[in-house]
Scaffold this active site. Sequence first.
Site, PDB file in Angstrom:
ATOM      1  N   ILE A 109       0.849  -1.200   0.000  1.00  9.67           N
ATOM      2  CA  ILE A 109       0.000   0.000   0.000  1.00  9.67           C
ATOM      3  C   ILE A 109       0.875   1.237   0.000  1.00  9.67           C
ATOM      4  O   ILE A 109       0.615   2.220  -0.669  1.00  9.67           O
ATOM      5  CB  ILE A 109      -0.879   0.081   1.274  1.00  9.67           C
ATOM      6  CG1 ILE A 109      -1.704  -1.176   1.488  1.00  9.67           C
ATOM      7  CG2 ILE A 109      -1.774   1.306   1.217  1.00  9.67           C
ATOM      8  CD1 ILE A 109      -2.455  -1.170   2.816  1.00  9.67           C
ATOM      9  N   LYS A 111       4.941   3.051   1.613  1.00 12.94           N
ATOM     10  CA  LYS A 111       6.199   2.898   2.360  1.00 12.94           C
ATOM     11  C   LYS A 111       6.416   4.135   3.201  1.00 12.94           C
ATOM     12  O   LYS A 111       6.201   5.253   2.717  1.00 12.94           O
ATOM     13  CB  LYS A 111       7.365   2.770   1.375  1.00 12.94           C
ATOM     14  CG  LYS A 111       7.728   1.344   1.075  1.00 12.94           C
ATOM     15  CD  LYS A 111       9.012   1.297   0.287  1.00 12.94           C
ATOM     16  CE  LYS A 111       9.388  -0.171   0.130  1.00 12.94           C
ATOM     17  NZ  LYS A 111      10.560  -0.408  -0.557  1.00 12.94           N
ATOM     18  N   SER A 116       7.272  -0.907   5.464  1.00 13.11           N
ATOM     19  CA  SER A 116       6.299  -0.961   4.373  1.00 13.11           C
ATOM     20  C   SER A 116       4.952  -1.440   4.898  1.00 13.11           C
ATOM     21  O   SER A 116       4.892  -2.195   5.862  1.00 13.11           O
ATOM     22  CB  SER A 116       6.779  -1.946   3.304  1.00 13.11           C
ATOM     23  OG  SER A 116       8.112  -1.661   2.985  1.00 13.11           O
ATOM     24  N   VAL A 117       3.889  -0.997   4.220  1.00 13.62           N
ATOM     25  CA  VAL A 117       2.543  -1.388   4.641  1.00 13.62           C
ATOM     26  C   VAL A 117       1.894  -2.206   3.518  1.00 13.62           C
ATOM     27  O   VAL A 117       1.918  -1.805   2.351  1.00 13.62           O
ATOM     28  CB  VAL A 117       1.680  -0.150   4.976  1.00 13.62           C
ATOM     29  CG1 VAL A 117       0.299  -0.551   5.439  1.00 13.62           C
ATOM     30  CG2 VAL A 117       2.360   0.698   6.046  1.00 13.62           C
ATOM     31  N   ASP A 228       3.840  12.656  16.133  1.00  8.73           N
ATOM     32  CA  ASP A 228       4.097  12.666  14.682  1.00  8.73           C
ATOM     33  C   ASP A 228       2.804  12.991  13.927  1.00  8.73           C
ATOM     34  O   ASP A 228       2.452  12.327  12.952  1.00  8.73           O
ATOM     35  CB  ASP A 228       4.677  11.307  14.256  1.00  8.73           C
ATOM     36  CG  ASP A 228       5.493  11.419  12.973  1.00  8.73           C
ATOM     37  OD1 ASP A 228       5.719  12.548  12.503  1.00  8.73           O
ATOM     38  OD2 ASP A 228       5.899  10.370  12.433  1.00  8.73           O
TER      39      ASP A 228
END
Length: 457
Positions: A109, A111, A116-117, A228
């Site tokens: 999906i 990075k 990574s996703v 964040d």
Amino acid sequence: MEDRTANIIAIASIINLVTLIIITRIIFHLTEPFFLVLGASLAGIIAVTVIYILRHKFHTRRQVLETRMASEGKELRIEYSFLRKVAGLPTKFRLKELEDATSNFNKLIGKGASGSVFKGRLTDGTEIAVKRIQHGEEKGGKEFRSEIAAIASVQHVNLVRLFGYCVENNNVYHLVYDFIPNGSLADWIYSNSRGCLSWKQRLKVACDVAKALAYLHHDCRSKVLHLDVKPGNILIDENYNAVVSDFGISKLMKRDDSRIVTGLRGTRGYIAPEWMLGLGISEKSDVFSFGIVLLELVGGRRSVKTIDDGCRSKKRYEYFPKIVVDKLRSGKIMEAVDQRLLDQGEIDENEVKNLVNIALWCIQHKPRRRPNMVDVVKWLEGRVAVEQAPETTMIVVDLLSIDKDHGENGGWQNRNKRQKPGVIAKVASQVGCLVPGSMSLPKSNSFTYSLSIVSPR
Ligand SMILES: Nc1ncnc2c1ncn2[C@@H]1O[C@H](COP(=O)(O)OP(=O)(O)OP(=O)(O)O)[C@@H](O)[C@H]1O
């Protein structure tokens, strides 16, 4: 019952045997040696019988215990997994399960800086996003633990749900989230890759994120600092609700503590000045980042942009919050608004002023001047009127955002680099933009700025 029957049978057999011997002796007048042999045999038979009975008893009892333990264990397991589900606690996945769910991690999906996703689907049909953190044991493990500690026990509609985790291989950590289908806010406001969020949708996103942060700061047992907050970490669901994600650098803070000191991390452009100056962070540091996000929602752009003026030795930067202040002062705030919103129409100048005003409160350089997120929610929902934000020096700008190689795309993070405050001054002087004392604001639209460092206290 079985035990008692066995006992009765054994005792009856022995009585029968003894009776038989006595009768035999009377009838046949048998001699002493015969009785010695017979006695020994009898003792043997009795010993065997007793051993048999004891073994039988032991076996039966073990069976009963095993059955009881199995059923209690099953009950406990059911109860445990039920309680975890009720509490919404993350479960432990096996790597094989995640490999099956993601077809061997082949649907990437996105990075980020930490990993990574991948998209996946559990056997019950639930769509998931699996984040693979691959930073080596120490860094990856730290990020992994931060994330779990922060969101394992929090539950809010505007916070991404952590389904579970997996740590089968020492250096690779997996976090399993609810899949949020509409990308991140960054995809919607910085580019047209997904389309353009309308003004109303942007206001809703602002409210959703504010509620999530208010919950983290004020309604959890320990304060949870996200640290964040940025459009890349705000996901958009199928109904355009905002969902805050990525707790990789978050911190838990005791309710009584006013601030904590921690190494500098975060993302360029969103880091609160007190953090850069090493003065400790608090929930007000998230409020600062949120203020920057509000301004980016208005402008549809990043807060820090590099200006390419052909001069390669000294980079120049454009700081959007200063542009906004300037436009507000000169009564031309609509000039700072995302052109796509203006093209869409249906945007009310008073609403823009209101949102900008809230943002300017949030980005006050002195943390104690910033509002808390509960007040921000009230302002955003229009339940309480917003007073005009005081002027702020706005001179501690994210120097760490000034990165020679990565320009303005926001891809660079110092998430994994611990920086000391002294580094800031060094970086500033290296890029030639440290000006002692305060600075005067240029009046033009796209000015470049110099930076100076003053204590926000
Ligand atoms: N739960 C999720 N559902 C759907 N997409 C997700 C989910 N979590 C993350 N993503 C997507 O994966 C991408 C990478 O996410 P990740 O959190 O690793 O990095 P990032 O936030 O973009 O950057 P960084 O790690 O540098 O903060 C994001 O852009 C986001 O669109």
